[in-house]
Write a protein that holds these residues in place. Structure first.
Motif, PDB file in Angstrom:
ATOM      1  N   ASP A  83     -15.873 -14.163  -8.700  1.00  0.00           N
ATOM      2  CA  ASP A  83     -15.770 -12.662  -8.645  1.00  0.00           C
ATOM      3  C   ASP A  83     -15.063 -12.482  -7.376  1.00  0.00           C
ATOM      4  O   ASP A  83     -15.431 -12.921  -6.154  1.00  0.00           O
ATOM      5  N   LEU A  84     -14.361 -11.570  -7.101  1.00  0.00           N
ATOM      6  CA  LEU A  84     -13.763 -10.990  -5.746  1.00  0.00           C
ATOM      7  C   LEU A  84     -14.690 -10.281  -5.340  1.00  0.00           C
ATOM      8  O   LEU A  84     -15.492  -9.520  -5.857  1.00  0.00           O
ATOM      9  N   MET A  85     -14.920 -10.230  -4.072  1.00  0.00           N
ATOM     10  CA  MET A  85     -15.854  -9.245  -3.168  1.00  0.00           C
ATOM     11  C   MET A  85     -15.084  -8.546  -2.048  1.00  0.00           C
ATOM     12  O   MET A  85     -14.979  -8.917  -0.949  1.00  0.00           O
ATOM     13  N   PRO A  86     -14.714  -7.288  -2.492  1.00  0.00           N
ATOM     14  CA  PRO A  86     -13.828  -6.387  -1.499  1.00  0.00           C
ATOM     15  C   PRO A  86     -14.611  -6.028  -0.318  1.00  0.00           C
ATOM     16  O   PRO A  86     -14.029  -5.744   0.719  1.00  0.00           O
ATOM     17  N   THR A  87     -15.764  -6.047  -0.610  1.00  0.00           N
ATOM     18  CA  THR A  87     -17.041  -5.577   0.583  1.00  0.00           C
ATOM     19  C   THR A  87     -16.801  -6.767   1.707  1.00  0.00           C
ATOM     20  O   THR A  87     -17.084  -6.422   2.986  1.00  0.00           O
ATOM     21  N   LEU A  88     -16.420  -7.763   1.474  1.00  0.00           N
ATOM     22  CA  LEU A  88     -16.340  -9.012   2.559  1.00  0.00           C
ATOM     23  C   LEU A  88     -15.013  -8.947   3.067  1.00  0.00           C
ATOM     24  O   LEU A  88     -14.690  -9.849   4.053  1.00  0.00           O
ATOM     25  N   GLY A  89     -13.955  -8.210   2.702  1.00  0.00           N
ATOM     26  CA  GLY A  89     -12.720  -8.187   3.213  1.00  0.00           C
ATOM     27  C   GLY A  89     -11.961  -9.378   3.381  1.00  0.00           C
ATOM     28  O   GLY A  89     -12.056 -10.105   2.250  1.00  0.00           O
ATOM     29  N   ALA A  90     -11.633  -9.711   4.370  1.00  0.00           N
ATOM     30  CA  ALA A  90     -10.967 -11.084   4.607  1.00  0.00           C
ATOM     31  C   ALA A  90     -11.622 -12.381   4.618  1.00  0.00           C
ATOM     32  O   ALA A  90     -11.178 -13.251   4.294  1.00  0.00           O
ATOM     33  N   MET A  94     -12.945 -16.253  -2.040  1.00  0.00           N
ATOM     34  CA  MET A  94     -11.939 -16.672  -3.172  1.00  0.00           C
ATOM     35  C   MET A  94     -10.478 -16.429  -2.368  1.00  0.00           C
ATOM     36  O   MET A  94      -9.387 -17.251  -3.113  1.00  0.00           O
ATOM     37  N   LEU A  95     -10.174 -15.658  -1.518  1.00  0.00           N
ATOM     38  CA  LEU A  95      -8.685 -15.324  -1.105  1.00  0.00           C
ATOM     39  C   LEU A  95      -8.448 -16.688  -0.103  1.00  0.00           C
ATOM     40  O   LEU A  95      -7.111 -16.759  -0.292  1.00  0.00           O
ATOM     41  N   GLU A  96      -9.433 -17.425   0.104  1.00  0.00           N
ATOM     42  CA  GLU A  96      -8.966 -18.705   0.958  1.00  0.00           C
ATOM     43  C   GLU A  96      -8.150 -19.372   0.044  1.00  0.00           C
ATOM     44  O   GLU A  96      -7.103 -20.280   0.503  1.00  0.00           O
ATOM     45  N   LEU A  97      -8.386 -19.351  -1.186  1.00  0.00           N
ATOM     46  CA  LEU A  97      -7.388 -20.397  -2.308  1.00  0.00           C
ATOM     47  C   LEU A  97      -5.993 -19.985  -2.459  1.00  0.00           C
ATOM     48  O   LEU A  97      -5.243 -20.920  -2.528  1.00  0.00           O
ATOM     49  N   PHE A  98      -5.652 -18.719  -1.976  1.00  0.00           N
ATOM     50  CA  PHE A  98      -4.508 -18.468  -2.361  1.00  0.00           C
ATOM     51  C   PHE A  98      -3.626 -18.312  -0.889  1.00  0.00           C
ATOM     52  O   PHE A  98      -2.449 -17.855  -1.051  1.00  0.00           O
ATOM     53  N   VAL A  99      -3.952 -18.829   0.083  1.00  0.00           N
ATOM     54  CA  VAL A  99      -3.498 -18.694   1.391  1.00  0.00           C
ATOM     55  C   VAL A  99      -2.562 -19.901   1.655  1.00  0.00           C
ATOM     56  O   VAL A  99      -1.597 -19.851   2.584  1.00  0.00           O
ATOM     57  N   ASP A 100      -2.624 -20.984   0.875  1.00  0.00           N
ATOM     58  CA  ASP A 100      -1.811 -22.277   0.922  1.00  0.00           C
ATOM     59  C   ASP A 100      -0.639 -22.049   0.138  1.00  0.00           C
ATOM     60  O   ASP A 100      -0.429 -21.859  -0.977  1.00  0.00           O
ATOM     61  N   GLU A 128      -3.786  -6.934  -2.170  1.00  0.00           N
ATOM     62  CA  GLU A 128      -2.543  -6.335  -2.334  1.00  0.00           C
ATOM     63  C   GLU A 128      -1.596  -7.128  -1.328  1.00  0.00           C
ATOM     64  O   GLU A 128      -0.459  -7.224  -1.742  1.00  0.00           O
ATOM     65  N   HIS A 129      -2.081  -7.980  -0.614  1.00  0.00           N
ATOM     66  CA  HIS A 129      -1.241  -8.779   0.250  1.00  0.00           C
ATOM     67  C   HIS A 129      -1.229 -10.435  -0.546  1.00  0.00           C
ATOM     68  O   HIS A 129      -0.098 -11.127  -0.172  1.00  0.00           O
ATOM     69  N   LEU A 130      -1.781 -10.615  -1.667  1.00  0.00           N
ATOM     70  CA  LEU A 130      -1.382 -11.566  -2.557  1.00  0.00           C
ATOM     71  C   LEU A 130      -0.326 -11.564  -3.438  1.00  0.00           C
ATOM     72  O   LEU A 130      -0.042 -10.520  -3.713  1.00  0.00           O
ATOM     73  N   GLY A 156       0.085   0.132  -8.415  1.00  0.00           N
ATOM     74  CA  GLY A 156       0.384  -1.414  -7.838  1.00  0.00           C
ATOM     75  C   GLY A 156       1.773  -1.762  -8.325  1.00  0.00           C
ATOM     76  O   GLY A 156       2.761  -1.057  -8.606  1.00  0.00           O
ATOM     77  N   LYS A 157       2.077  -2.753  -7.643  1.00  0.00           N
ATOM     78  CA  LYS A 157       3.413  -3.560  -7.539  1.00  0.00           C
ATOM     79  C   LYS A 157       3.743  -4.518  -8.930  1.00  0.00           C
ATOM     80  O   LYS A 157       4.716  -4.640  -9.481  1.00  0.00           O
ATOM     81  N   ALA A 158       2.790  -5.164  -9.320  1.00  0.00           N
ATOM     82  CA  ALA A 158       2.718  -6.248 -10.202  1.00  0.00           C
ATOM     83  C   ALA A 158       2.835  -5.529 -11.538  1.00  0.00           C
ATOM     84  O   ALA A 158       2.171  -4.699 -11.964  1.00  0.00           O
ATOM     85  N   PRO A 159       3.695  -6.110 -12.503  1.00  0.00           N
ATOM     86  CA  PRO A 159       4.152  -5.602 -13.886  1.00  0.00           C
ATOM     87  C   PRO A 159       2.829  -5.858 -14.773  1.00  0.00           C
ATOM     88  O   PRO A 159       2.068  -7.128 -14.746  1.00  0.00           O
ATOM     89  N   LEU A 160       2.572  -4.930 -15.675  1.00  0.00           N
ATOM     90  CA  LEU A 160       1.571  -5.364 -16.737  1.00  0.00           C
ATOM     91  C   LEU A 160       2.197  -6.144 -17.816  1.00  0.00           C
ATOM     92  O   LEU A 160       3.366  -6.011 -18.213  1.00  0.00           O
TER      93      LEU A 160
END
Length: 182
Positions: A83-90, A94-100, A128-130, A156-160
């Motif tokens: 699960d994403l956890m927006p309360t943790l912010g950066a 899970m966000l770390e997986l996508f910075v590479d 939104e930065h992903l 959002g910017k991404a298409p359905l």
């Protein structure tokens, strides 16, 4: 293909549906599932076992990245994320997986049609930065209204790209014309 979303977004169901779809065009040896979650889906494990799809469960994001680099040659890699956890912010792990950027993952956002607008907006701001390449709406058959999820899509910017229904074996591709039928 990595699926990101918050609690109750049905990511493991969509992973099963994507693997089923991929098996229609690829051999099981070309497909890999990587589970980056402390509680991997039992149904997803069973599907991989019965269809002879390689499944790797990892305990850390670093371990997931190593496997992704090693498995680049596979045609289809499906990533079951926690699960994403927006309360943790950066600091959301899970966000770390996508910075590479070497991994060049296709990232799909899963929006549950049953969530309220504020929950969907919070998740959208969190990712939104992903480089989200598309959105799949889940839990549509349980929704009283599609207003909140459609509002989130418009903002959002991404298409359905698809709709996941829990009684189907695949994700249904979507077009503006077919959305009317939902």
């Amino acid at each position: 293909t990595a699926l990101v979303g918050g609690t109750a977004s049905c990511r493991s169901l969509i992973c099963r549906q994507l693997i089923t779809q991929f098996l229609q065009a690829s051999k099981p040896s070309n497909i890999v599932l990587i589970s980056v979650t402390p509680d991997p889906s039992g149904a997803l494990q069973d599907l991989c076992k019965s269809k002879k799809v390689k499944r790797i469960h990892v305990a850390t994001i670093s371990e997931a990245k190593l496997h992704l680099k090693r498995l680049k040659s596979r045609n289809k890699i499906v990533i079951e994320t926690g699960d994403l956890m927006p309360t943790l912010g950066a600091k959301d792990p899970m966000l770390e997986l996508f910075v590479d950027h070497e991994l060049s993952l296709e990232i799909l956002s899963v929006l549950p049609a049953v969530h309220q607008s504020e929950v969907l907006r919070s998740s959208a701001r969190h990712i939104e930065h992903l480089p989200i390449t598309g959105v799949i709406i889940s839990r549509i058959s349980e929704a009283v209204s599609l207003g909140a999820v459609l509002d989130s899509l418009v903002a959002g910017k991404a298409p359905l790209i698809g709709i996941s229904r829990d009684f189907d074996s695949v994700v249904h591709p979507i077009s503006p014309h077919s959305l009317i039928g939902v």
